[in-house]
Design a protein around this motif. Sequence first.
Motif, PDB file in Angstrom:
ATOM      1  N   ILE A  58     -49.221 -42.552  -8.286  1.00 38.23           N
ATOM      2  CA  ILE A  58     -48.091 -41.717  -7.148  1.00 38.23           C
ATOM      3  C   ILE A  58     -47.019 -40.769  -7.931  1.00 38.23           C
ATOM      4  CG2 ILE A  58     -48.161 -43.788  -5.431  1.00 38.23           C
ATOM      5  CD1 ILE A  58     -45.121 -44.020  -7.011  1.00 38.23           C
ATOM      6  N   GLN A  62     -46.057 -39.101  -3.166  1.00 33.82           N
ATOM      7  CA  GLN A  62     -45.953 -40.300  -2.881  1.00 33.82           C
ATOM      8  C   GLN A  62     -45.963 -40.753  -1.306  1.00 33.82           C
ATOM      9  OE1 GLN A  62     -41.834 -41.807  -3.797  1.00 33.82           O
ATOM     10  NE2 GLN A  62     -42.246 -41.457  -6.062  1.00 33.82           N
ATOM     11  N   ARG A  63     -45.726 -39.783  -0.546  1.00 35.67           N
ATOM     12  CA  ARG A  63     -45.735 -39.888   0.800  1.00 35.67           C
ATOM     13  C   ARG A  63     -47.350 -40.124   1.348  1.00 35.67           C
ATOM     14  NH1 ARG A  63     -42.413 -36.415   5.125  1.00 35.67           N
ATOM     15  NH2 ARG A  63     -42.651 -37.626   6.795  1.00 35.67           N
ATOM     16  N   LYS A  65     -49.648 -40.687  -0.800  1.00 35.48           N
ATOM     17  CA  LYS A  65     -50.449 -41.595  -1.462  1.00 35.48           C
ATOM     18  C   LYS A  65     -50.242 -43.024  -0.769  1.00 35.48           C
ATOM     19  CE  LYS A  65     -53.165 -40.564  -4.893  1.00 35.48           C
ATOM     20  NZ  LYS A  65     -52.872 -38.933  -4.624  1.00 35.48           N
ATOM     21  N   GLU A 219     -35.797 -39.584  -6.458  1.00 33.86           N
ATOM     22  CA  GLU A 219     -36.816 -40.070  -5.510  1.00 33.86           C
ATOM     23  C   GLU A 219     -36.594 -41.709  -5.424  1.00 33.86           C
ATOM     24  OE1 GLU A 219     -39.598 -39.197  -8.313  1.00 33.86           O
ATOM     25  OE2 GLU A 219     -40.150 -37.411  -7.285  1.00 33.86           O
ATOM     26  N   GLU A 486     -40.600 -33.382  -1.298  1.00 31.12           N
ATOM     27  CA  GLU A 486     -40.474 -34.894  -1.448  1.00 31.12           C
ATOM     28  C   GLU A 486     -39.316 -35.254  -2.192  1.00 31.12           C
ATOM     29  OE1 GLU A 486     -43.470 -38.029  -1.409  1.00 31.12           O
ATOM     30  OE2 GLU A 486     -44.434 -36.229  -1.867  1.00 31.12           O
TER      31      GLU A 486
END
Length: 506
Positions: A58, A62-63, A65, A219, A486
């Motif tokens: 990730i 990330q989103r 995945k 993050e 992100e």
Amino acid sequence: MLGSSPTSELWSAPPLSYVVVILCVFLVIKVLLQPYIQTNIPPFPARPYPILGHLPYIVKDQRIKLNEFRKTTGDIYSLYFGSQLFVVVSGLRLVKEALVKHGATLSDRAPMPHLEGGDMGIVFANGPLWKEQREVSLAILKSFGMGKSSLALKMREELDAYLDTLAALKGKPEDVHTLTSTSVANVICSIIVGKRFEYTDPLFVDFVKDFFRQVAETENISPVVIWPWLRFIPGNFMRAKTLDRCIKMILSKFCDRFIELTEKQRGTEDAPETFITSYLEEMEKLSAKGKDTTLSKGHLRRILQQLFLAGTETTTITLLWFMVFMLRHPDIQQKVYDEITSVTNSDRYPDMQDRTRLPYTTAVIMETQRRSSVSPTSVPHYCRADTSIEGYTIPAGAIVLTSLDSVLLDGDIWEEPLSFKPERFLDQAGNVVKPEAFVPFSMGKRICMGEALANMELFLYSTSLVQRFKLQPCEPGQVPSLDYREGLTCPPKPFKIRFVERESTV
Ligand code: HEM
């Protein structure tokens, strides 16, 4: 007679270096095997790498995945980052079960050793301390009119300045991110310090810019949460110090400055009534009564910082998404405008009482929040004691990520979830409906504390914008994409927009 026993003669302490080596070997084995020795935890979506766990999967996106993992593994799965277990919970049923049914064990926040004073204030606090700070802060915000017309009136001053600045652009294409965030920051400022700042105030504008730049680099699943020692490496390796620096910057440039100023002004005639004065009064009242309280100036400065951090970014980003959707759907923008003018006759701006008379507009704002899902994995929660969900055990010490994305964009709940369809929030009679799956503010004990304020801001800013301007793209047909950046929250990629003043304005 006392003498040395045969055993003590045979046994002599091993040299220290042996002990250190054995400890290190033990630690390495524990870290390597950790993902394989936990029993009955939710399944892995992929095999963890030694030491790094699932981190390599990730590093980017990330989103996307997490969404893919849900499809392959189901609504609850485990990820290891280093030796820290994360459990990701998806879908309305399980998110609700985690946050509401198991609220007693899953409503804490993880320890934040990399943030100085990380457990103070509200957002990262736990237990009775969190409860008292949250209750007192919420009561103060309500007393200032959060969600009521009295605050809406104060907000008008800020809104007028914002709209006038947009009008002064005379329809020139502009990226209005900084201006919008400065204006939204001013709303929080007017509550917590009793004043707004001019957009030409270089100190304030630089402060807001700096703040947004640092938040953009933060993050949810950040290496420093997993390996707090990263912060001791010189420089800012793997952005380990970014959030801490951002917080310290807000504390020193904003919170401390204003607490000091308020204390100087207190008792004088022109002392404004602010969040700070109300908190200090409550603190003094409780200690005068000899009551045991957690209220303190240390927590106050943290709360100010957290209200600023939590309240500015999310609201600004949602407003930017509103602009994006209005550019992409001029027909919807026109319907919003028509509805607003039918209620206000174009001779006044909408106020909070108009909300029930503007169901289509309200539905457009809700659809903006649903479709943009600005806080895709909410703020991480922490498991206080072993908790059983779906027959799996979430062990104490696990970090729980509740995927709001998986609820707000779930194809089983929302028809064509990626399309922008405000009508989904209206019933057959045209009244607004709020489905249980509408969770941009999360749910349960930790539900967003500023929901009522955010709703006011979103309503008043969006309606005022559309009433006064035609929101247009730089070139006809060149609308911004739905691409996002992100981070902790997901803003649209930078875009330019033209605000063309309508003929009849208020
Ligand atoms: C559109 C705007 C906003 C969105 C989408 C939003 C969303 C959220 C979410 C998802 C959480 C985490 C809930 C959880 O842990 O389960 C949260 C927490 C929080 N929000 Fe907001 N928020 C918004 C605006 C605001 C505003 C304006 C304020 C300031 C008054 C605020 C103050 C807070 C605080 C203090 C928390 C932490 C609550 C706690 O830990 O007890 N938020 N918000």
